[in-house]
Design a protein around this motif. Structure first.
Motif, PDB file in Angstrom:
ATOM      1  N   ASP A 121      -4.198  13.579   3.551  1.00 47.79           N
ATOM      2  CA  ASP A 121      -2.986  14.105   4.182  1.00 47.79           C
ATOM      3  C   ASP A 121      -3.165  14.206   5.699  1.00 47.79           C
ATOM      4  O   ASP A 121      -2.273  13.809   6.466  1.00 47.79           O
ATOM      5  N   LYS A 122      -4.293  14.717   6.133  1.00 42.77           N
ATOM      6  CA  LYS A 122      -4.559  14.844   7.572  1.00 42.77           C
ATOM      7  C   LYS A 122      -4.596  13.477   8.246  1.00 42.77           C
ATOM      8  O   LYS A 122      -4.126  13.318   9.391  1.00 42.77           O
ATOM      9  N   GLN A 123      -5.151  12.480   7.561  1.00 33.34           N
ATOM     10  CA  GLN A 123      -5.233  11.149   8.143  1.00 33.34           C
ATOM     11  C   GLN A 123      -3.853  10.526   8.290  1.00 33.34           C
ATOM     12  O   GLN A 123      -3.572   9.843   9.285  1.00 33.34           O
TER      13      GLN A 123
ATOM     14  N   GLY B 208       2.269 -12.902 -24.492  1.00 32.09           N
ATOM     15  CA  GLY B 208       1.667 -13.872 -23.589  1.00 32.09           C
ATOM     16  C   GLY B 208       2.125 -13.759 -22.149  1.00 32.09           C
ATOM     17  O   GLY B 208       1.794 -14.606 -21.316  1.00 32.09           O
ATOM     18  N   VAL B 209       2.897 -12.715 -21.829  1.00 32.46           N
ATOM     19  CA  VAL B 209       3.438 -12.524 -20.480  1.00 32.46           C
ATOM     20  C   VAL B 209       2.699 -11.376 -19.800  1.00 32.46           C
ATOM     21  O   VAL B 209       2.439 -10.343 -20.423  1.00 32.46           O
ATOM     22  N   ARG B 210       2.362 -11.553 -18.537  1.00 39.17           N
ATOM     23  CA  ARG B 210       1.755 -10.476 -17.752  1.00 39.17           C
ATOM     24  C   ARG B 210       2.654 -10.137 -16.570  1.00 39.17           C
ATOM     25  O   ARG B 210       3.308 -11.011 -15.987  1.00 39.17           O
ATOM     26  N   VAL B 211       2.683  -8.858 -16.234  1.00 37.43           N
ATOM     27  CA  VAL B 211       3.421  -8.370 -15.060  1.00 37.43           C
ATOM     28  C   VAL B 211       2.387  -7.767 -14.127  1.00 37.43           C
ATOM     29  O   VAL B 211       1.730  -6.770 -14.468  1.00 37.43           O
ATOM     30  N   LEU B 212       2.217  -8.362 -12.959  1.00 37.66           N
ATOM     31  CA  LEU B 212       1.130  -8.018 -12.050  1.00 37.66           C
ATOM     32  C   LEU B 212       1.682  -7.555 -10.699  1.00 37.66           C
ATOM     33  O   LEU B 212       2.822  -7.847 -10.348  1.00 37.66           O
ATOM     34  N   ILE B 213       0.858  -6.841  -9.966  1.00 33.00           N
ATOM     35  CA  ILE B 213       1.270  -6.241  -8.697  1.00 33.00           C
ATOM     36  C   ILE B 213       0.367  -6.745  -7.576  1.00 33.00           C
ATOM     37  O   ILE B 213      -0.862  -6.757  -7.721  1.00 33.00           O
ATOM     38  N   VAL B 214       0.973  -7.153  -6.463  1.00 30.60           N
ATOM     39  CA  VAL B 214       0.225  -7.479  -5.249  1.00 30.60           C
ATOM     40  C   VAL B 214       0.596  -6.464  -4.176  1.00 30.60           C
ATOM     41  O   VAL B 214       1.782  -6.210  -3.937  1.00 30.60           O
ATOM     42  N   GLN B 215      -0.431  -5.884  -3.554  1.00 27.72           N
ATOM     43  CA  GLN B 215      -0.226  -4.815  -2.576  1.00 27.72           C
ATOM     44  C   GLN B 215      -0.687  -5.255  -1.186  1.00 27.72           C
ATOM     45  O   GLN B 215      -1.870  -5.164  -0.861  1.00 27.72           O
ATOM     46  N   PRO B 216       0.229  -5.737  -0.349  1.00 27.22           N
ATOM     47  CA  PRO B 216      -0.126  -6.029   1.042  1.00 27.22           C
ATOM     48  C   PRO B 216      -0.176  -4.738   1.866  1.00 27.22           C
ATOM     49  O   PRO B 216       0.374  -3.699   1.464  1.00 27.22           O
ATOM     50  N   ALA B 217      -0.811  -4.826   3.012  1.00 29.78           N
ATOM     51  CA  ALA B 217      -0.701  -3.775   4.030  1.00 29.78           C
ATOM     52  C   ALA B 217       0.241  -4.332   5.115  1.00 29.78           C
ATOM     53  O   ALA B 217       1.150  -5.107   4.808  1.00 29.78           O
ATOM     54  N   TYR B 218       0.040  -3.936   6.361  1.00 31.71           N
ATOM     55  CA  TYR B 218       0.895  -4.453   7.434  1.00 31.71           C
ATOM     56  C   TYR B 218       0.637  -5.951   7.593  1.00 31.71           C
ATOM     57  O   TYR B 218      -0.493  -6.411   7.612  1.00 31.71           O
ATOM     58  N   THR B 219       1.719  -6.712   7.707  1.00 28.07           N
ATOM     59  CA  THR B 219       1.640  -8.166   7.772  1.00 28.07           C
ATOM     60  C   THR B 219       2.478  -8.653   8.941  1.00 28.07           C
ATOM     61  O   THR B 219       3.545  -8.100   9.230  1.00 28.07           O
ATOM     62  N   LYS B 220       2.009  -9.681   9.610  1.00 29.45           N
ATOM     63  CA  LYS B 220       2.694 -10.202  10.790  1.00 29.45           C
ATOM     64  C   LYS B 220       3.944 -10.985  10.383  1.00 29.45           C
ATOM     65  O   LYS B 220       3.924 -12.209  10.242  1.00 29.45           O
TER      66      LYS B 220
ATOM     67  N   VAL C 178      -7.011   1.305   2.136  1.00 28.80           N
ATOM     68  CA  VAL C 178      -6.005   2.349   1.885  1.00 28.80           C
ATOM     69  C   VAL C 178      -5.942   2.705   0.401  1.00 28.80           C
ATOM     70  O   VAL C 178      -5.921   3.885   0.033  1.00 28.80           O
ATOM     71  N   THR C 179      -5.909   1.689  -0.452  1.00 26.92           N
ATOM     72  CA  THR C 179      -5.805   1.976  -1.882  1.00 26.92           C
ATOM     73  C   THR C 179      -7.067   2.655  -2.405  1.00 26.92           C
ATOM     74  O   THR C 179      -6.986   3.530  -3.275  1.00 26.92           O
ATOM     75  N   THR C 180      -8.219   2.287  -1.864  1.00 25.37           N
ATOM     76  CA  THR C 180      -9.468   2.950  -2.265  1.00 25.37           C
ATOM     77  C   THR C 180      -9.477   4.399  -1.795  1.00 25.37           C
ATOM     78  O   THR C 180      -9.859   5.312  -2.543  1.00 25.37           O
ATOM     79  N   ALA C 181      -9.041   4.621  -0.552  1.00 21.70           N
ATOM     80  CA  ALA C 181      -9.005   5.984  -0.019  1.00 21.70           C
ATOM     81  C   ALA C 181      -8.048   6.864  -0.817  1.00 21.70           C
ATOM     82  O   ALA C 181      -8.336   8.042  -1.082  1.00 21.70           O
ATOM     83  N   ARG C 182      -6.933   6.305  -1.237  1.00 26.67           N
ATOM     84  CA  ARG C 182      -5.971   7.084  -2.017  1.00 26.67           C
ATOM     85  C   ARG C 182      -6.597   7.590  -3.316  1.00 26.67           C
ATOM     86  O   ARG C 182      -6.313   8.693  -3.766  1.00 26.67           O
TER      87      ARG C 182
ATOM     88  N   VAL D 171       0.845  -1.199   0.000  1.00 23.20           N
ATOM     89  CA  VAL D 171       0.000   0.000   0.000  1.00 23.20           C
ATOM     90  C   VAL D 171       0.878   1.247   0.000  1.00 23.20           C
ATOM     91  O   VAL D 171       0.454   2.323  -0.425  1.00 23.20           O
ATOM     92  N   LEU D 172       2.133   1.087   0.453  1.00 25.42           N
ATOM     93  CA  LEU D 172       3.062   2.213   0.439  1.00 25.42           C
ATOM     94  C   LEU D 172       3.638   2.451  -0.955  1.00 25.42           C
ATOM     95  O   LEU D 172       4.460   3.339  -1.138  1.00 25.42           O
TER      96      LEU D 172
END
Length: 271
Positions: free
Chosen positions: A260-262, A168-180, A247-251, A134-135
């Motif tokens: 910014d305030k949040q 035939g190749v795809r480049v994809l993104i996975v966006q984690p948040a905080y993870t243990k 987070v990504t929706t809020a952005r 998310v960062l």
């Protein structure tokens, strides 16, 4: 030893998200190769083959991919998960530290991707899954080097995806948040700390510790990665867990001033 099963190569698989991802690919029917800088003495999850790899080295990246191709005959999925965190105010991080973080988090992804693309194009398909955050779309004070690296991965991945899609190749993104995971305790600490930022850094450490404690299980991220690897109609971005989605929706939707305030509120910074 060519295999009839699809082959997944997962970097940074000796612990945390990478290790859970390797397990998840085995459960999904893949032949799985997991990497770490030093895997001797480590016990891989059932069904996973461990391989030494330093993503900060051109030669190591090239050799690792060549070994996988030689042993298994193909690579269908590359998961670029290996990375390092950073902490401290920008003034407290030397340029050498910045180079080190970017060499692993950005150039490491580029090295591995360039090494697998010729093979994926030749076999007529494949997926490169880059672990962003998310960062990659939001700021985080006192983690600027890491945030910069993930913003770079976002732009690199989306641009590259357009270049290779016709092959035939795809480049994809996975966006984690905080993870243990041990991410926060293993983060690179500032090499030129300044008393000016000491209190803010202390607060940041508290905020981060609380966030990691309440974070998602690595299996949540692993599930999103396997989904990205196996979707018949893949999306460019996959969020991992409810916080990442919020987070990504809020952005995208929240007015800039409110967002910014949040950020300042969440990090206990003065208004």
């Amino acid at each position: 030893m060519a295999t009839t099963r699809p082959v997944a190569l997962v970097t940074g698989a000796s612990s945390g998200i990478g290790k859970e991802t390797a397990r998840a690919f085995v459960a999904a029917g893949f032949e799985v190769i997991g990497t770490g800088r030093k895997t001797s003495g480590l016990t891989p999850p059932a069904g996973v083959t461990y391989l030494d790899l330093d993503v900060a080295s051109d030669d190591s990246a090239t050799a690792a991919v060549a070994e996988v191709i030689d042993r298994f005959g193909r690579i269908d999925v590359l998961v670029n998960n290996a990375g390092i965190g950073s902490a401290g105010a920008v003034e407290e991080n030397s340029v050498a530290q910045a180079q080190s973080v970017l060499n692993i988090n950005v150039l490491g992804v580029m090295r591995m991707t360039k090494a697998v693309l010729p093979h994926m194009r030749a076999q007529g398909g494949g997926r490169v899954i880059n672990i962003s955050s998310v960062l990659g779309v939001a700021p985080q004070p006192f983690m600027a080097l890491y945030v910069a690296s993930k913003h770079a991965i976002e732009g690199y991945s989306e641009s590259l995806d357009h270049e290779v899609r016709e092959h035939g190749v795809r480049v994809l993104i996975v966006q984690p948040a905080y993870t243990k995971t041990s991410f926060d305790t293993n983060a690179m600490q500032p090499d030129t700390p300044l008393p000016l930022y000491a209190e803010r850094r202390r607060v940041f450490d508290e905020v981060m510790a609380e966030a990691m404690k309440d974070g998602d299980d690595p299996a949540v991220v692993a599930k999103a990665i396997v989904t990205a690897a196996t979707d018949k109609k893949p999306k460019l971005r996959y969020t991992a867990g409810p916080l990442a989605s919020r987070v990504t929706t809020a952005r995208r939707l929240v007015p800039a001033g409110t967002f910014d305030k949040q950020i300042r509120k969440n990090n206990r910074l003065p208004a």
